[in-house]
Design an enzyme around this catalytic site. Structure first.
Site, short mmCIF file in Angstrom:
data_model
loop_
_atom_site.label_atom_id
_atom_site.label_comp_id
_atom_site.label_asym_id
_atom_site.label_seq_id
_atom_site.Cartn_x
_atom_site.Cartn_y
_atom_site.Cartn_z
N GLU A 16 9.94 1.27 10.46
CA GLU A 16 11.03 2.18 10.09
C GLU A 16 10.47 3.59 10.17
O GLU A 16 9.64 3.98 9.33
CB GLU A 16 11.51 1.90 8.67
N CYS B 99 14.74 10.19 5.99
CA CYS B 99 14.64 9.94 7.43
C CYS B 99 16.00 9.92 8.09
O CYS B 99 16.15 10.29 9.24
CB CYS B 99 13.93 8.62 7.65
N GLU C 82 11.04 16.13 14.04
CA GLU C 82 11.43 15.91 12.65
C GLU C 82 10.71 16.93 11.76
O GLU C 82 9.48 17.03 11.80
CB GLU C 82 11.04 14.49 12.23
N LYS D 187 0.87 -1.19 0.00
CA LYS D 187 0.00 0.00 0.00
C LYS D 187 0.90 1.23 0.00
O LYS D 187 1.41 1.65 1.03
CB LYS D 187 -0.90 -0.03 1.26
P1 NAD Z 1 3.20 8.93 6.94
O1 NAD Z 1 3.42 8.29 8.26
O2 NAD Z 1 2.29 10.08 6.85
O3 NAD Z 1 2.64 7.86 5.87
C1 NAD Z 1 3.33 6.66 5.60
C2 NAD Z 1 2.34 5.64 5.05
O4 NAD Z 1 1.39 5.32 6.06
C3 NAD Z 1 1.53 6.11 3.84
O5 NAD Z 1 1.40 5.04 2.93
C4 NAD Z 1 0.17 6.45 4.46
O6 NAD Z 1 -0.91 6.36 3.55
C5 NAD Z 1 0.05 5.39 5.53
N1 NAD Z 1 -0.85 5.70 6.64
C6 NAD Z 1 -1.35 6.89 7.03
N2 NAD Z 1 -2.12 6.74 8.13
C7 NAD Z 1 -2.09 5.43 8.46
C8 NAD Z 1 -2.66 4.65 9.52
N3 NAD Z 1 -3.40 5.20 10.47
N4 NAD Z 1 -2.38 3.33 9.54
C9 NAD Z 1 -1.60 2.76 8.62
N5 NAD Z 1 -1.04 3.44 7.60
C10 NAD Z 1 -1.27 4.77 7.52
O7 NAD Z 1 4.66 9.29 6.40
P2 NAD Z 1 5.01 10.11 5.09
O8 NAD Z 1 4.70 11.53 5.33
O9 NAD Z 1 4.46 9.42 3.90
O10 NAD Z 1 6.62 9.92 5.07
C11 NAD Z 1 7.49 10.68 5.81
C12 NAD Z 1 7.88 9.99 7.09
O11 NAD Z 1 8.46 8.72 6.80
C13 NAD Z 1 8.96 10.72 7.87
O12 NAD Z 1 8.62 10.73 9.23
C14 NAD Z 1 10.21 9.89 7.64
O13 NAD Z 1 11.18 10.01 8.65
C15 NAD Z 1 9.66 8.54 7.56
N6 NAD Z 1 10.58 7.64 6.85
C16 NAD Z 1 11.27 6.71 7.57
C17 NAD Z 1 12.18 5.89 6.93
C18 NAD Z 1 12.96 4.86 7.69
O14 NAD Z 1 13.43 3.91 7.06
N7 NAD Z 1 13.12 4.96 8.99
C19 NAD Z 1 12.37 5.99 5.56
C20 NAD Z 1 11.66 6.95 4.86
C21 NAD Z 1 10.74 7.76 5.52
#
Ligand code: NAD
Length: 508
Positions: free
Chosen positions: A270, A304, A403, A194
């Site tokens: 992650e 991240c 962040e 997803k």
């Molecule tokens: P996000 O948490 O808003 O969304 C991530 C995913 O989760 C999307 O596919 C979204 O549709 C889904 N989602 C949203 N609400 C949900 C819920 N309640 N339950 C399950 N899934 C849900 O993150 P983003 O804005 O897309 O990405 C940025 C974030 O990702 C930053 O915090 C960054 O640090 C993190 N990130 C971490 C890593 C790592 O490997 N540690 C890598 C890349 C990005």
């Protein structure tokens, strides 16, 4: 964008609207015919439409993954799985040119990054997983023993965990989609991916190539693009899912873990970071600050693991700020199409507004900007933030603790190695970090004390498909990539049978 790039992106995404989902081996549209727009963050131009998967589509995808896992030989045929992974790698490599243009257009990823983590590296890493699948010790002979007086021969079997629900963010879509899909498929799991609403086409391209150019059996890989975050929540809570593999913000990770707790489903998270770049007092300050500036603004800070706190010796704070600001000012932001661009746009108006909120907060908290501080004057449409260096704050400021996910670096003074370690560790996160010193032993000593999943010493690069990546503390649970990431997708089963002492041992 140039006309030729437009055409290439259109070619790559032909029919994405009708057939963007992969469910049970079929490329299909959303069951209700719904679509949503994909924007180019550098221009705000509508690139086209993506299939807007529904709750029913996700339900069908999970059912297909469950059936494929429970009723086919996928889980027990490593040689076939390795072949399919190499087919997917080869398919993506043969379409690399169009995927590159698509990634730059949809993600706003600077072109130079597509030669690495934004495309070429994670595609090549599928081959590393295939090699591991072939060489992996799926069964270990534990020998004989007589526990409780029963002579027994024991084996440890490594088996796939089952159906994996993979939920991914937009910042490095191929990197994260493929790291999850590759390890899960290689381990013998089946997958429902997803992707986020911001980058559906990167995932739809994987779906299309998997369906058209690999032997992956129906149901083994399913992809459901959607504008609706609720599908992520649905996937995390589905009792047919055995492992939720999530990359995203810490706030969403918490919700995923809570949803999965209802069914005691395994989670692998992650999450976010606020990593420290530590410059010790004997380091080449100009070189270290220049690298810190480059790291903080790469891909507009939307990584991240990018280091977003610069910890410099108090006595050389002004000098460090000057050197860092000079490099940051030189680095953009610029058109991601340009091979020389390091800092492109941020992904959306929502992210730009969120970053601007943090810039206002920095001022309210008493900080100042050594460079940047808002939107650039010289760019037209698109979502842009200037590389920004925040000064005059300590590690208690919210902008030093939370962040921001933009090209924003906070310069913080330290009073020696112990203090630098203490400030680096004074964070809810523990994802990455860097340390610079003229003395490698001293740098290593600091690296060992920072509680974080990856550390760069004097500019060393830890990134790679063979490298376990993940976080301490609120940066996550578990590791992605490498052998350890692969093993996140395995269960261990021990089998014992009676052994007759003195007779040759049975081989299994
Ligand atoms: P996000 O948490 O808003 O969304 C991530 C995913 O989760 C999307 O596919 C979204 O549709 C889904 N989602 C949203 N609400 C949900 C819920 N309640 N339950 C399950 N899934 C849900 O993150 P983003 O804005 O897309 O990405 C940025 C974030 O990702 C930053 O915090 C960054 O640090 C993190 N990130 C971490 C890593 C790592 O490997 N540690 C890598 C890349 C990005």
């Amino acid at each position: 964008m140039t006309g030729s790039v437009d055409a290439s992106v259109r070619m790559a995404t032909t029919d994405v609207q009708r057939t963007g989902l992969l469910v049970d081996g079929e490329l299909v549209g959303a069951s209700d015919g719904g679509t949503f727009e994909t924007l180019n963050p550098a221009t705000e131009e509508v690139l086209g439409l993506a299939a807007d998967g529904t709750a029913a589509d996700l339900d069908a995808a999970v059912a297909a993954a469950r059936r494929a896992f429970d009723t086919t030989g996928w889980a027990t045929d490593p040689a076939f799985r390795a072949r399919c992974l190499r087919q997917l790698r080869d398919a993506m490599q043969s379409h690399a040119d169009e995927l590159r243009e698509l990634t730059i257009a949809e993600v706003g990823a600077p072109r130079f990054l597509t030669a690495g983590a934004q495309l070429d590296a994670p595609v090549a890493d599928l081959g590393w997983v295939a090699d591991l699948v072939e060489s992996y010790e799926w069964q270990t002979d534990l020998g004989t023993a007589s526990p409780m007086g029963v002579p027994s021969h024991r084996w440890a079997l490594r088996e796939p965990v089952g159906v994996v629900g993979a939920i991914t963010p937009w910042n490095f879509p191929h990197q994260i989609n493929l790291a999850k899909v590759g390890a899960a498929l290689g381990a013998g799991c089946t997958v429902v991916l997803k992707p986020p609403p911001d980058t559906p086409w990167c995932a739809a391209a994987v779906a299309r190539l998997a369906a058209e150019e690999t032997d992956l059996p129906p149901g083994v890989l399913n992809v459901v693009t959607s504008s609706d975050h609720a599908l992520g929540a649905q996937l995390a809570a589905d009792p047919r899912v055995d492992l939720v593999s999530f990359t995203g913000s810490t706030a969403t990770g918490r919700k995923v873990m809570a949803a999965a707790a209802e069914t005691l489903t395994r989670v692998f998270l992650e999450l976010g970071g606020k990593s420290a770049f530590i410059v010790l007092d004997d380091a080449d300050l100009a070189a270290a600050c220049s690298l810190a500036a480059f790291t903080a603004v790469t891909h507009a800070g939307q990584g991240c693991a990018l280091t977003t706190r610069l910890l410099v010796p108090r006595a050389r704070y002004d000098e460090a700020v000057e050197a860092t600001a000079a490099t940051m000012a030189m680095l953009g932001p610029g058109d991601p199409q340009d091979p020389g661009t390091v800092c492109g746009p941020v992904i959306s108006a929502r992210q730009r507004d969120r970053i601007e909120g943090y810039l206002r907060l920095a001022v309210e908290e008493g900080g100042a900007f050594a460079t940047g501080g808002g939107r650039p004057a010289d760019r037209g449409r698109g979502f842009w933030i200037e590389p920004t260096l925040v000064t005059g704050l300590d590690n208690t400021a919210r902008v030093a603790r939370e962040e921001i996910f933009g090209p924003v670096l906070v310069a913080i003074p330290h009073d020696g190695d112990d203090d630098a370690v203490a400030v680096a560790n004074d964070s809810p996160y523990g994802l990455s970090g860097a340390v610079h010193s003229a003395d490698p032993e001293r740098a290593w000593a600091v690296a060992r004390r920072v509680r974080t999943g990856t550390m760069s010493v004097n500019g060393g690069v830890w990134y790679g498909g063979d490298v376990p990546f993940g976080g301490y503390k609120q940066s996550g649970i578990g590791r992605e990539s490498g052998r350890q990431g692969f093993e996140e997708h395995l269960e261990t089963k021990v089998v014992a049978e009676p052994a007759v002492i003195g007779e040759p041992e049975v081989r299994r």
